[in-house]
Design an enzyme around this catalytic site. Structure first.
Site, mmCIF file in Angstrom:
data_model
loop_
_atom_site.group_PDB
_atom_site.id
_atom_site.type_symbol
_atom_site.label_atom_id
_atom_site.label_comp_id
_atom_site.label_asym_id
_atom_site.label_seq_id
_atom_site.Cartn_x
_atom_site.Cartn_y
_atom_site.Cartn_z
ATOM 1 N N ASN A 129 0.790 -1.237 0.000
ATOM 2 C CA ASN A 129 0.000 0.000 0.000
ATOM 3 C C ASN A 129 0.823 1.289 0.000
ATOM 4 O OD1 ASN A 129 0.692 -0.584 2.644
ATOM 5 N ND2 ASN A 129 -1.168 0.278 3.513
ATOM 6 N N GLY B 177 2.962 -5.352 7.401
ATOM 7 C CA GLY B 177 1.956 -6.101 6.660
ATOM 8 C C GLY B 177 0.852 -6.554 7.589
ATOM 9 N N SER B 178 0.225 -7.659 7.224
ATOM 10 C CA SER B 178 -0.954 -8.109 7.985
ATOM 11 C C SER B 178 -0.544 -8.786 9.287
ATOM 12 C CB SER B 178 -1.758 -9.086 7.132
ATOM 13 O OG SER B 178 -0.946 -10.206 6.823
ATOM 14 N N GLU C 231 5.027 -4.041 12.048
ATOM 15 C CA GLU C 231 4.093 -2.917 11.860
ATOM 16 C C GLU C 231 2.872 -3.508 11.182
ATOM 17 O OE1 GLU C 231 4.545 0.178 12.873
ATOM 18 O OE2 GLU C 231 6.658 0.082 13.435
ATOM 19 N N LEU C 232 1.794 -3.717 11.955
ATOM 20 C CA LEU C 232 0.662 -4.500 11.438
ATOM 21 C C LEU C 232 -0.592 -3.627 11.280
ATOM 22 C CD1 LEU C 232 1.402 -7.639 13.666
ATOM 23 C CD2 LEU C 232 2.368 -7.063 11.437
ATOM 24 N N CYS D 153 -3.072 1.475 6.835
ATOM 25 C CA CYS D 153 -3.186 0.772 8.120
ATOM 26 C C CYS D 153 -3.858 1.633 9.180
ATOM 27 C CB CYS D 153 -1.810 0.318 8.579
ATOM 28 S SG CYS D 153 -0.611 1.636 8.512
ATOM 29 N N GLU E 147 -10.020 -5.431 10.574
ATOM 30 C CA GLU E 147 -9.498 -4.362 9.713
ATOM 31 C C GLU E 147 -10.223 -4.408 8.368
ATOM 32 O OE1 GLU E 147 -5.426 -4.831 8.287
ATOM 33 O OE2 GLU E 147 -5.137 -2.683 8.562
#
Ligand code: NAP
Length: 496
Positions: A173, A249-250, A269-270, A303, A397
């Site tokens: 993204n 990411g996820s 970093e989710l 995010c 999310e």
């Protein structure tokens, strides 16, 4: 099997003759270009048009990348702070020259509106600049040994040393700036990097590696390997010569990485389902004007996208009306269209998912105020009101162009609703009452809390990261460098 895009498959193997019409972007390993016998087509998500050909890394390529990075890590470690900063500043100058090429590449492969891709390129410049500054500043400090009786007669300091080889795994993204948040600080601190970009957006990463080579980075200090995340990810996460995984990411993939990484450093970093509280005393025009782009920028694939809004009972109706009016007027179109504000999601299957989650919420009693239609991979900006909190569009999310607006009576009720989430990246409040603002700031469990702003705010030098399922560790060059270095204590006993 057909070649149509399918769930979680952004790059598909293609017969070789079909790959001739789009430019090839080989992997970059040890400063050299590498192709494999598995070409992959990168497509424009909006209409499925081929955009580029990349190559899936074999196990040999991955091993080659580790060896090249290990050799380069010894070179980087020996470089002075000034030399490392100079390379980053040369890269900064080159990025300033090439930013339009980067913006068009980002927009094409990620499907992001061009104007947002241009903003991303500007932010990447800023991240790179702050990384260069941190290369200059990188320092340990004196340790006051004689503060303890056992330390009497000793002087000591701690220094920060690079870890060595770092694997950076990035999402689709923000293909440039999120890569820069890993590569800039890693190089500033004297590490070497193996970068595995998302399969949907590998070209930006390959152009970036080329740019760093042009800026004088030693070959092997930044390697880019492309191909499917599962096999490449597992190789990097389990390789004994890689000292750290820095992942964005996820949560699903983040948890898998954490469970397999052993003694490696891991920063994650989710995701998030970001919440905003809007109090009755807030500047309503300002809140709406901030919340609408906060919810629909990059078609909600951010995010920290505004996903859950809690408006105070007395203004709920008016807020919903004004928000929906602005959301429904956002121009929807092709990512390279200068006017488009909302474009496609990364795949059609993602668009199907978002639409089905909206449907589930409506069946459970939510009111669809506007939007929610789908054409191909594009979803019309959607606004829901009075959303049952257990529905997926609220509880998980959403990662799409949809926001839900619920109501509250007491601030503590809104704070509890914000905290009722597995995630905790950022949240915010709009109010003119400073007591309320700081009460919420103290009680909301997140990595970052914003007052009279949206949670979708990231300034690139600030500490950024989450709690709970949103991750561990912090980014922002100064903070990332702390994660990417290890402390060594040096003490000496002073004679006489
Ligand atoms: P993703 O599916 O988790 O993929 C992220 C990266 O991980 C890709 O490069 C992917 O490669 C790779 N990967 C896949 N399986 C792997 C494995 N088993 N081991 C190691 N790596 C693996 O996420 P995404 O769909 O690209 O991005 C969306 C997610 O990122 C959202 O949840 C969003 O909230 C989160 N995000 C968080 C932040 C933040 O700063 N907190 C910022 C942006 C995005 P492939 O593409 O080849 O599968």
């Amino acid at each position: 099997m057909g070649w149509a895009l399918s769930e979680k498959v952004y790059c598909v193997p293609v017969p070789f003759f079909l790959t001739m019409s789009v430019p090839e972007h080989p992997m970059i390993i040890g400063g050299a270009e590498h192709r494999s016998d598995t070409p992959l087509t990168v497509r424009i998500p909006y209409d499925g048009q081929p955009f580029a050909t990349v190559f899936a890394a074999s196990q040999q390529h991955l091993q080659l990348a580790v060896e090249a990075a290990q050799r380069a890590a010894s070179v980087m470690r020996e470089m002075s702070r000034a030399e490392r900063a100079a390379i980053l500043l040369r890269a900064h100058a080159l990025l300033a020259e090439r930013k339009e090429t980067f913006a068009r590449t980002i927009s094409s492969e990620s499907g992001k509106p061009l104007r947002e891709a241009r903003a991303e390129a500007e932010r990447a410049l800023s991240t790179l600049f702050f990384s260069a500054e941190e290369a200059h500043r990188l320092a340990g400090e004196e340790v006051p040994m004689d503060a303890a009786p056992a330390g009497a007669g000793r002087m000591a300091m701690f220094i920060r040393e690079p870890l060595g080889v770092i694997a950076a795994i990035t999402p689709f993204n923000f293909p440039l700036n999120l890569s820069m948040h890993k590569i800039g600080p890693a190089l500033a601190a004297g590490n070497a990097v193996i970068h595995k970009p998302a399969s949907a957006t590998p070209v930006t990463a390959l152009l970036l590696a080329r740019l760093f080579l042009d800026a004088g980075l030693p070959p092997g200090a930044l390697n880019v390997v492309t191909g499917p995340g599962g096999s490449i990810g597992d190789f990097l996460v389990e390789h004994p010569d890689i000292r750290m995984i820095t992942f964005t990411g996820s949560a699903e993939v983040g948890l898998r990485i954490r469970s397999r990484a052993g003694m490696k450093r891991v920063t994650l970093e989710l995701g998030n389902n970001s919440a905003v509280i809007v109090c009755a005393d807030a500047d309503l025009d300002g809140a709406v004007a901030r919340c609408v782009p906060g919810a629909y920028a990059n078609s909600g694939q951010v995010c920290i996208s505004v996903q859950r809004i809690f408006a105070e009972e007395s203004i709920h109706g008016e807020f919903v009306e004004r928000f929906a009016a602005q959301a429904s007027s956002l121009p929807v179109g092709h990512p390279l269209d200068e006017d488009a504000a909302v474009t496609s999601l990364i795949t059609e299957s993602e668009a199907h998912r978002v639409v089905s989650w909206i449907g589930e919420a409506v069946e459970s009693g939510a009111r669809l105020v506007t939007g929610g239609g789908r054409q191909g991979a594009t979803v019309q900006p959607a606004v829901l009101a009075d959303v049952p909190p257990q529905t997926r569009i609220f509880a998980q999310e959403a990662f799409g162009p949809v926001a839900g607006i619920n109501r509250f009576r007491e601030l503590d009720e809104a704070i509890a609703a914000v905290n009722d989430s597995p995630y905790g990246l950022q949240a915010s409040i709009f109010t003119r009452d400073i007591e309320k603002a700081f009460r919420a700031a103290r009680r909301v469990h997140v990595g970052g809390f914003l007052i009279n702003d949206v949670p979708q705010l990231r300034v690139d030098q600030m500490p950024y990261g989450g709690v709970k399922l949103s991750g561990t560790g912090r980014e922002g060059p100064r903070f990332a460098i702390e994660e990417m270095t290890e402390i060594k204590l040096i003490s000496w006993r002073v004679e006489g």
